[in-house]
Scaffold this active site. Structure first.
Site, short mmCIF file in Angstrom:
data_model
loop_
_atom_site.label_atom_id
_atom_site.label_comp_id
_atom_site.label_asym_id
_atom_site.label_seq_id
_atom_site.Cartn_x
_atom_site.Cartn_y
_atom_site.Cartn_z
N THR A 125 1.48 6.79 0.78
CA THR A 125 0.50 5.82 0.27
C THR A 125 0.63 5.60 -1.23
O THR A 125 1.11 6.48 -1.96
CB THR A 125 -0.93 6.32 0.57
OG1 THR A 125 -1.86 5.28 0.32
CG2 THR A 125 -1.31 7.53 -0.27
N THR A 174 -5.88 7.17 7.94
CA THR A 174 -5.78 6.08 6.99
C THR A 174 -7.18 5.56 6.71
O THR A 174 -8.09 5.76 7.52
CB THR A 174 -4.87 4.95 7.52
OG1 THR A 174 -4.76 3.92 6.54
CG2 THR A 174 -5.39 4.35 8.81
N GLY A 175 -7.35 4.94 5.58
CA GLY A 175 -8.67 4.43 5.22
C GLY A 175 -9.17 5.06 3.95
O GLY A 175 -8.40 5.60 3.15
N ARG A 212 -6.74 9.81 -9.78
CA ARG A 212 -7.31 10.03 -8.45
C ARG A 212 -6.22 10.27 -7.40
O ARG A 212 -5.24 9.56 -7.32
CB ARG A 212 -8.14 8.81 -8.06
CG ARG A 212 -8.82 8.89 -6.69
CD ARG A 212 -8.02 8.20 -5.63
NE ARG A 212 -8.74 8.11 -4.36
CZ ARG A 212 -8.16 7.74 -3.21
NH1 ARG A 212 -6.88 7.46 -3.18
NH2 ARG A 212 -8.86 7.67 -2.11
N VAL A 213 -6.39 11.30 -6.60
CA VAL A 213 -5.53 11.55 -5.45
C VAL A 213 -6.43 11.54 -4.23
O VAL A 213 -7.50 12.15 -4.24
CB VAL A 213 -4.80 12.91 -5.59
CG1 VAL A 213 -4.18 13.33 -4.26
CG2 VAL A 213 -3.72 12.82 -6.67
N THR A 228 -2.28 2.49 4.02
CA THR A 228 -1.48 3.70 4.09
C THR A 228 -0.73 3.79 5.42
O THR A 228 -1.28 3.51 6.46
CB THR A 228 -2.43 4.91 4.00
OG1 THR A 228 -2.89 4.99 2.67
CG2 THR A 228 -1.76 6.20 4.39
N SER A 249 0.81 -1.22 0.00
CA SER A 249 0.00 0.00 0.00
C SER A 249 0.84 1.27 0.00
O SER A 249 0.29 2.37 0.05
CB SER A 249 -0.92 -0.01 1.22
OG SER A 249 -0.16 -0.23 2.38
C1 SD4 Z 1 -6.31 7.05 0.14
N1 SD4 Z 1 -6.25 7.12 2.53
O1 SD4 Z 1 -5.67 7.27 -0.89
C2 SD4 Z 1 -5.56 6.66 1.35
C3 SD4 Z 1 -5.28 5.23 1.26
C4 SD4 Z 1 -5.71 4.49 2.37
O2 SD4 Z 1 -7.27 3.00 2.92
O3 SD4 Z 1 -5.36 4.74 3.50
N2 SD4 Z 1 -6.60 3.63 2.03
O4 SD4 Z 1 -7.53 7.10 0.18
#
Ligand code: SD4
Length: 311
Positions: free
Chosen positions: A189, A222-223, A199-200, A171, A44
């Site tokens: 990440t 995170t998430g 996409r960012v 992340t 990730s």
């Molecule tokens: C995102 N928050 O790009 C980051 C990646 C992540 O669960 O943590 N995904 O959305």
């Protein structure tokens, strides 16, 4: 040092000795981030990150110590260490965020070496997703494998188990507090797996994926980035702490805001780590599955978060 997820020890244990012997919090988060980014088994972040829908790995990373001291890069796809590049943006330019081609040319001028980010294992998972998305082990990737479009989102079976399992990778966010009490935050990440190209997410956006203010504290997210962006998650937590909330109270209020304002589906997960200016810290997640890694003079511990909003 406080780090998101259970693979935190590899970075915390590398960076903590420098912190313990008087090093700066800023150096510690860069050091830890680099270790995670260089580890191809973490899918990730950095080398080994899962690609976008076109099979291209793009990285976002940011660093922050104060409102006037932060840097970020987004959509980097030939360099493995976005947090190091973000630090250079912070230290060597008048800007805060560089993206895409410009960020890459800046990295090249700064002497960073180009690297292949897509490893064989990630390519295989992407191929599998492209051939038959339903064959992907969603249990393994739950929490950050996105519904790609609105139609798919509407079709998701709401009865499935929710949240990410304890072992799932995600992340990496870090907060360090050094012996002088200085805080630093970093976030790195490869974003959502199989995201729409371009996409960012939240991770490298100051205020969303991370925020740090020496007067109030630091938070990292995170998430599912789309849920964090709309509430300016990390900024909100730091501002709540500034007004007297403990880290856990601030995280709880922010998670409740997410729950109230979004239509949540099974794949959604949001988690935060936070520390205030006095050294209190905490973590919390919308749903079970998130763990943090904490390191101090007593060693490194992978622990459940203090807050889990839903069962
Ligand atoms: C995102 N928050 O790009 C980051 C990646 C992540 O669960 O943590 N995904 O959305």
């Amino acid at each position: 040092m406080l780090t998101t997820w259970s693979f935190g020890p590899v970075g915390n244990d590398a960076a903590f000795p420098g912190l313990a012997s008087g090093g700066e919090a800023l150096d510690a988060v860069v050091h830890a981030a680099t270790v995670f980014e260089d580890d191809p088994s973490i899918d990730s972040v950095g080398v080994g990150g899962l690609p976008d829908a076109d099979g291209v790995v793009t990285l976002d990373g940011a660093i922050m110590t104060d409102p006037n001291r932060c840097g970020a890069v987004c959509f980097v796809n030939h360099f493995a260490n976005p947090v190091q590049i973000a630090r250079r943006v912070m230290e060597k330019t008048i800007h805060i965020t560089l993206v895409g081609d410009g960020a890459e040319r800046f990295a090249e001028r700064e002497g960073f070496q180009r690297r292949e980010l897509l490893v064989e294992r990630a390519r295989e998972v992407w191929m599998q997703w492209r051939t038959d998305p339903s064959a992907i082990d969603r249990d393994m990737y739950q929490g950050w494998l996105p519904p790609i479009n609105i139609e798919e989102l509407e079709g998701i079976d709401q009865t499935k188990r929710r949240g990410g399992p304890a072992g799932s990778h995600d992340t990496v966010g870090m907060i360090a507090r050094d012996v002088q009490g200085r805080l630093a935050a970093a976030c790195t990440t490869s974003g959502m797996a199989f995201k729409v190209p371009g996409r960012v997410g939240d991770s490298a956006i100051i205020g969303q994926g991370l925020y740090c203010d020496q007067e109030a504290g630091a938070a990292v997210a995170t998430g599912t980035g789309e849920l964090i962006t709309g509430v300016n998650g990390a900024f909100l937590i730091v501002e709540l702490m500034r007004r007297g909330a403990t880290p856990e109270e601030a995280i709880t209020e922010t998670l409740e805001r997410v729950r109230k304002r979004y239509k949540l589906v099974d794949e959604h997960q949001v988690a935060f780590i936070a520390a205030d200016a006095r050294g209190n810290w905490g973590s919390g997640a919308l749903r079970p599955g998130f763990r943090h890694t904490f390191t101090d003079g007593g060693g490194t511990r992978v622990e459940d978060p203090g807050v889990e909003l839903e069962e």
